[in-house]
Write an enzyme that holds these catalytic residues in place. Sequence first.
Site, PDB file in Angstrom:
ATOM      1  N   ARG A  54       2.828   8.967 -91.346  1.00 38.00           N
ATOM      2  CA  ARG A  54       1.365   8.941 -92.061  1.00 38.00           C
ATOM      3  C   ARG A  54       0.801  10.284 -91.648  1.00 38.00           C
ATOM      4  O   ARG A  54      -0.014  10.371 -90.741  1.00 38.00           O
ATOM      5  CB  ARG A  54       0.584   7.691 -91.414  1.00 38.00           C
ATOM      6  CG  ARG A  54       1.064   6.440 -92.186  1.00 38.00           C
ATOM      7  CD  ARG A  54       0.615   5.387 -91.766  1.00 38.00           C
ATOM      8  NE  ARG A  54       1.292   5.458 -90.142  1.00 38.00           N
ATOM      9  CZ  ARG A  54       0.828   4.310 -89.326  1.00 38.00           C
ATOM     10  NH1 ARG A  54      -0.126   3.130 -89.563  1.00 38.00           N
ATOM     11  NH2 ARG A  54       1.349   4.328 -87.988  1.00 38.00           N
ATOM     12  N   ASP A  56      -1.662  13.490 -91.507  1.00 34.95           N
ATOM     13  CA  ASP A  56      -3.242  13.620 -91.506  1.00 34.95           C
ATOM     14  C   ASP A  56      -3.644  14.718 -92.824  1.00 34.95           C
ATOM     15  O   ASP A  56      -2.681  15.150 -93.442  1.00 34.95           O
ATOM     16  CB  ASP A  56      -3.516  14.347 -90.269  1.00 34.95           C
ATOM     17  CG  ASP A  56      -3.582  13.309 -89.254  1.00 34.95           C
ATOM     18  OD1 ASP A  56      -3.752  12.419 -89.373  1.00 34.95           O
ATOM     19  OD2 ASP A  56      -3.674  14.133 -88.182  1.00 34.95           O
ATOM     20  N   ARG A 206       0.416  19.558 -83.458  1.00 31.19           N
ATOM     21  CA  ARG A 206      -0.833  20.137 -83.446  1.00 31.19           C
ATOM     22  C   ARG A 206      -1.503  20.520 -82.098  1.00 31.19           C
ATOM     23  O   ARG A 206      -1.767  21.483 -81.637  1.00 31.19           O
ATOM     24  CB  ARG A 206      -1.769  19.609 -84.238  1.00 31.19           C
ATOM     25  CG  ARG A 206      -1.567  19.702 -85.687  1.00 31.19           C
ATOM     26  CD  ARG A 206      -2.309  18.975 -86.746  1.00 31.19           C
ATOM     27  NE  ARG A 206      -3.628  19.393 -86.458  1.00 31.19           N
ATOM     28  CZ  ARG A 206      -4.801  18.796 -86.813  1.00 31.19           C
ATOM     29  NH1 ARG A 206      -4.441  17.720 -87.798  1.00 31.19           N
ATOM     30  NH2 ARG A 206      -6.118  19.161 -86.896  1.00 31.19           N
TER      31      ARG A 206
END
Lengths: 260, 260
Positions: A54, A56, A206
């Site tokens: 999923r 972002d 990230r």
Amino acid sequence: MPRYALKVEYHGAPFAGWQRQADQPSVQGAIETALAKLEPGPQDGAHTIAAAGRTDAGVHALAQVAHCDLARDWEAFRLMEALNYHLKPLPVAIVDAAEVGEDWHARFSARERRYLFRLLVRRAPATHDKGLVWQVKNPLDLQAMRDGAAHLVGRHDFTTFRSTMCQADSPVKTLDEITIEEIARETGVEFRFRLRARSFLHNQVRSIVGTLERVGAGSWPAERVKEALRAADRAACGPVCPPEGLYLAGVGYPEDPFEG
Amino acid sequence: MPRYALKVEYHGAPFAGWQRQADQPSVQGAIETALAKLEPGPQDGAHTIAAAGRTDAGVHALAQVAHCDLARDWEAFRLMEALNYHLKPLPVAIVDAAEVGEDWHARFSARERRYLFRLLVRRAPATHDKGLVWQVKNPLDLQAMRDGAAHLVGRHDFTTFRSTMCQADSPVKTLDEITIEEIARETGVEFRFRLRARSFLHNQVRSIVGTLERVGAGSWPAERVKEALRAADRAACGPVCPPEGLYLAGVGYPEDPFEG
């Protein structure tokens, strides 16, 4: 009811992420809407699809994998072509499709996720790659970033490198590989980070790339990555980098559904 | 009045081409407007810049070269930074700048132009590269395209491969090199054509690539490229391909103004 696996490429910029939301555009919503043009879905005409990752808001995919259940028997190639027709002009493309068994699940059958992160180093703003790379202006030391990354490979408590919003049961994950490649461009230098694991925590890639950038810039010694990991404390993480350089690059299954 | 060479990268999509036009956005106009923010130009406050190649609408550049005359002495790096500040948010970036002699001319001093053409072969629409590649759906034969291209290298009358609007005095040009590279992508295959010559005729690269695509698709035997060239007849050309795969990739000078 035949089930189909879909391999999906998309540009993340116009979407609030993969997951369907009531009032914002999503990749999942776009594909479900296209499916409803082919045949009505089981819930008041709507379809629900599941995906391996999923992603972002703003995150791209080269090869996301999703599955859908359809009432009609579709030839996989025609299903792909029909969905691409209805997805236009959105930057979402079904790049492969295959019929799979009814117990096959895009998310739960997946054994590996691969992410790519593109980091562009140069002064002048990006033009062709705008929104497709994270750009920084300071030069980065490849070897220092590789040294920092080496501390993260293996099975660890990744609390430092996951979002406080992360819903995973455990912060313990096994990171199988991080590679960093430096590519000379006509103007500037691009670093490509590739990460591979069975699964990732929310914002893990990230958080890792943002931290390694600090190492490459010389602000962090490579050893501090090890200390940050050991701290198991979100506050020990470097800055989380923006989503536009991140790509879900591939998903691995015990057998590749798109093979053959 | 010091003269500065500027190396320019741009995305061609929002522009009617390089050349300034009264009522349409152009790359030249964008840079001249940014220059006027730094200091007034000599003609009623306006600047006029010259470039090595006047790219058409939709054509991109990785390294266009232009020059400007300024009243003030600018440190080249600061000039680049100031222009990039004023060019925002347009997809035009000054990627290098250098002071040059007053008789140096971006167009007339140039000895070589290099073009890149990106051709993407796959069924599903491009998402990340949309507007940055020409996409076709049929597979292409690399060797056949290389065989066809070989007929074009050298000094020839290129009447077949130039626009009827071309304003060059002579259709005779020397094409120094065409290389074609095949790159496997996550989905599909990309062909990169690189062409090098002292100068090109109007639409020459797009006429050549459009013709070679027909050879790669099997519609034209490679020998027909030779016959088309010999005909010296625009009607003998294959279809001219669209501009979005074309990049002005570099300009050569007797001495590189940006070196050192």
